[in-house]
Design a protein around this motif. Structure first.
Motif, short mmCIF file in Angstrom:
data_model
loop_
_atom_site.label_atom_id
_atom_site.label_comp_id
_atom_site.label_asym_id
_atom_site.label_seq_id
_atom_site.Cartn_x
_atom_site.Cartn_y
_atom_site.Cartn_z
N GLY A 105 11.81 -9.86 -7.92
CA GLY A 105 10.58 -9.99 -8.72
C GLY A 105 10.67 -11.28 -9.61
O GLY A 105 9.76 -12.17 -9.66
N ALA A 149 2.45 -10.36 -7.65
CA ALA A 149 3.45 -9.33 -7.04
C ALA A 149 4.91 -9.49 -7.59
O ALA A 149 5.37 -8.42 -7.61
CB ALA A 149 3.55 -9.94 -5.52
N ILE A 153 6.72 -6.31 -9.77
CA ILE A 153 8.23 -5.59 -9.35
C ILE A 153 8.91 -5.63 -10.82
O ILE A 153 9.53 -4.28 -11.35
CB ILE A 153 8.90 -6.50 -8.45
CG1 ILE A 153 8.37 -6.42 -7.03
CG2 ILE A 153 10.39 -6.11 -8.43
CD1 ILE A 153 8.71 -7.32 -6.11
N LYS A 185 4.04 -1.80 -2.00
CA LYS A 185 4.21 -2.44 -0.78
C LYS A 185 3.05 -3.09 -0.21
O LYS A 185 3.27 -4.33 0.49
CB LYS A 185 4.51 -1.22 0.23
CG LYS A 185 6.14 -1.08 0.30
CD LYS A 185 6.59 0.35 1.18
CE LYS A 185 6.18 0.51 2.40
NZ LYS A 185 6.70 1.79 2.89
N LEU A 188 3.05 -6.58 -1.78
CA LEU A 188 4.09 -7.37 -1.56
C LEU A 188 3.93 -7.75 0.09
O LEU A 188 4.09 -9.00 0.15
CB LEU A 188 5.39 -6.68 -1.71
CG LEU A 188 6.02 -6.01 -3.09
CD1 LEU A 188 7.13 -5.49 -3.11
CD2 LEU A 188 6.00 -7.48 -4.06
N LEU A 323 10.45 -11.90 -1.11
CA LEU A 323 9.42 -10.90 -0.93
C LEU A 323 9.95 -9.92 0.50
O LEU A 323 9.48 -8.73 0.33
CB LEU A 323 8.17 -11.50 -0.67
CG LEU A 323 7.29 -12.08 -1.44
CD1 LEU A 323 6.28 -13.17 -1.08
CD2 LEU A 323 6.68 -10.93 -2.33
N ALA A 326 12.67 -7.61 -1.06
CA ALA A 326 11.98 -6.87 -2.02
C ALA A 326 11.29 -5.36 -0.85
O ALA A 326 11.63 -4.09 -1.30
CB ALA A 326 10.82 -7.29 -2.91
N ILE A 327 10.63 -6.00 0.08
CA ILE A 327 9.94 -4.86 1.09
C ILE A 327 11.15 -4.08 1.62
O ILE A 327 11.10 -2.73 1.58
CB ILE A 327 8.96 -5.46 2.03
CG1 ILE A 327 7.87 -6.27 1.40
CG2 ILE A 327 8.67 -4.48 3.15
CD1 ILE A 327 6.96 -7.11 2.10
#
Lengths: 445, 159
Positions: A105, A149, A153, A185, A188, A323, A326-327
């Motif tokens: 993030g 985004a 996070i 989700k 992102l 990204l 993170a996903i």
């Protein structure tokens, strides 16, 4: 001016905008030769290392987060991992993953701010992001969406967007639920598509012809693009555990700046080094996730990006990677994870280095049996990069010394922004004095 | 009609926290009393342009409370400024040490078509931005008086 004299000039830029913090740069040229380059950080020392003395190791994530409003997570991460190393606390993989998610993030929001608002205007010939937005509104909106985004996070995992409060030694105070994470989700995924398109956009900028052979230093992990784990490695052969950082690197005081310069110790080869996206990419590009890696290949970045002006492309690729990461973490997250592990205080010493958006961030604490700190050391990325930034200017200016003063000045500012310096961390605005000294036989300036 | 009130600033730089303190005290009063006619949503911001833009995106009426550096005015004086005026007094409001603050948020929102229809800026004249928390007495008292008399305006329209 006396006939036949060497023309020297001192160009001053009194205020360097679009960097974090307060400072100045002085460049003195004699003909095509650079006589002097001084990156001056005049922001007063902030004494955080002294503040930490007498405080509990358990307070380090909250105290050090206050060092910077842009990268507080980096400070929290280096702090908790250093203390946990010293207390022999092992956090379970799900907590490490959540910390990595939080770090993603911060990378996303920090990089998006720099790429879209601070650095892109340089390449497109605008004085700032507001002027750029008049012609590139959609791009700026994409930047805002990507940054948002990242903020989402940090707000969820960190407890709030600025100076997160949910990180503790041993884990977190509260874990997000799977449902809460799943709600991120779609946002992102949409940001990922925008980030891929934005990477292609920035890769099409006109980059000044300039290459440097730099000592690049970053964490190297055996199984991931570095954020919070690994050994300290370089493209020049260093490979050491973080615990040996102070044996290899030292901070030296330089009279014209309030920030210490971190350099490689003389007996270890000496000299400047660079941390940050260019270093991470050179050392760990094989661990970039699918689309980030594909972008690096399709854009022919090669194994090492030697043109510092192309750092904006690497930074954009790191947004894509963060990204994707993170996903991935959210998809694998399970609700059953415990929020934190038990921490037993004892006397000791702990150190850790993690990858702040703009480079390596080292923390070391010595503490007594009650966990009270009696010695602390924090080496931020900008302290480590200052000398390389000066080196960039020393190499760059002779090639562009025929440029009109205004253009040369702008080029200097752009070159400094290549490394996204955060002066708040190193000691807050950079004031640039770029002097072109006119020195003839009589010797006046 | 709903109004978004944003208190902005830094609690750890003396009077720079005036906007935040104003928002918190007003919220406390709203929570304690239920006589306020207008429906307010009160939020806080660190003052970064992106935070402000995201906060006021989609709102039609917005009020921002911030500290102001103006040595020609007495500390604690509260000025009301139309944030949409083209001749917005940029310089007097440059109190933020952030590279992107309220002024950039307004300029960028204007370019991107994200400005609210009404944007009122309440600027509280500060005395000190020294390190540390706590307001100077003049600013502290001025905020108390403004919150106590709310919604009766206690501020002067900026000329």
């Amino acid at each position: 001016m006396t006939k036949g004299a060497i023309k020297t000039k001192t160009i001053k830029v009194n205020y360097l905008a679009r960097v974090e913090g307060e400072g100045a740069l002085l460049v003195r040229l004699r003909g095509k030769d650079v006589e002097d380059v001084q990156l001056k950080i005049f922001e007063p020392p902030r004494f955080f290392e002294a503040f930490l003395r007498g405080r509990s190791v358990l307070e380090t994530p909250d105290i050090t987060a206050r060092i910077c409003g842009i990268c507080p997570v980096a400070y929290q991460m280096s702090a908790v991992y250093a203390v946990e190393q010293g207390l022999n606390v092992i956090v379970p993989p799900p907590i490490h993953d959540l910390r990595r998610l939080l770090y993603c993030g911060e990378w996303i929001e920090s990089h998006a701010l720099h790429v879209f608002m601070l650095h892109a205007p340089d390449f497109l010939g605008y004085p700032d992001a507001v002027a750029m937005a008049k012609d590139h509104a959609q791009r700026v909106e994409h930047g805002l969406a990507i940054k948002k985004a990242g903020n989402a996070i940090v707000a969820l995992v960190g407890g709030r967007e600025i100076h997160p409060i949910n990180v503790k030694v041993g884990g977190f105070y509260r874990l997000p639920s799977r449902r809460e994470l799943n709600q991120l989700k779609d946002q992102l995924s949409a940001a990922l598509e925008l980030a891929v398109a934005s990477t292609l956009w920035v890769s099409g900028f006109d980059f000044p012809e300039f290459d440097r052979s730099l000592v690049l230093v970053a964490l190297r992990s055996t199984d991931e693009y570095p954020m919070a784990r690994g050994r300290i490695a370089s493209n020049h052969g260093f490979d050491l555990p973080v615990t040996e950082f102070e044996e290899f690197f030292e901070e030296i005081h330089v009279p014209y700046t309030n920030a210490l310069h971190s350099v490689v110790k003389t007996e270890k080869g000496g000299g400047s080094y660079l941390t940050g996206p260019l270093a991470r990419y050179a050392i760990s590009r094989q661990w970039l996730h699918g689309r980030a890696g594909e972008l690096a290949l399709s854009l022919n970045l090669g194994s090492v990006v030697t043109n510092p002006f192309k750092s904006i492309v690497v930074r954009a690729i790191e947004i894509v990677h963060a990204l994707e990461e993170a996903i991935r973490i959210i998809q694998l997250y399970e609700d059953t994870a415990i929020a934190s592990v038990e921490v037993k205080l004892r006397a000791g010493q702990g150190s850790a280095a993690t990858e702040a958006p703009r480079g390596l961030l080292y923390h070391r604490y010595k503490f007594d049996a009650g966990g009270i700190i009696y010695d602390a050391k924090i080496v931020p990325p900008t302290s480590q990069n200052q000398k390389s930034i000066e080196g960039d200017l020393r190499s760059l200016l002779p090639r562009f010394s025929d440029l009109p003063k205004a253009q040369m000045t702008h080029l200097c500012e752009q070159a400094i922004r290549n490394h996204d310096p955060c002066i708040s961390c190193a000691t807050h605005f950079l004031k640039l004095d770029f002097e072109s000294v006119a020195n003839d036989a009589i010797g006046h300036l | 009609m709903s109004i978004l009130l944003i208190g902005m600033g830094n609690m750890f730089r003396g009077d720079d926290g005036a906007g935040l303190v104003f928002a918190r005290r007003l919220l406390s009063r709203f929570n304690a009393e239920e006589h306020i006619d207008l429906e307010f949503e009160i939020r806080e911001s660190d003052g970064s342009a992106f935070s402000l833009i995201e906060l006021w995106r989609g709102w039609e009426r917005v009020m921002v409370v911030d500290a102001l550096i103006d040595a020609s005015r007495p500390p604690g004086q509260i000025l009301s400024i139309n944030g949409l005026r083209e001749d917005f007094p940029w310089d007097p409001l440059s109190v933020s040490t952030h590279a992107f603050g309220l002024i950039e948020a307004i300029k960028l929102s204007r370019v991107l078509g994200m400005l609210p229809k009404e944007l009122q800026v309440l600027a509280i004249v500060a005395e000190s931005f020294a390190m540390g928390d706590g307001l100077s007495p003049s600013v502290d008292q001025a905020i108390d008086m403004a919150v106590c008399q709310w919604p009766k305006p206690v501020f002067q329209t900026f000329q």
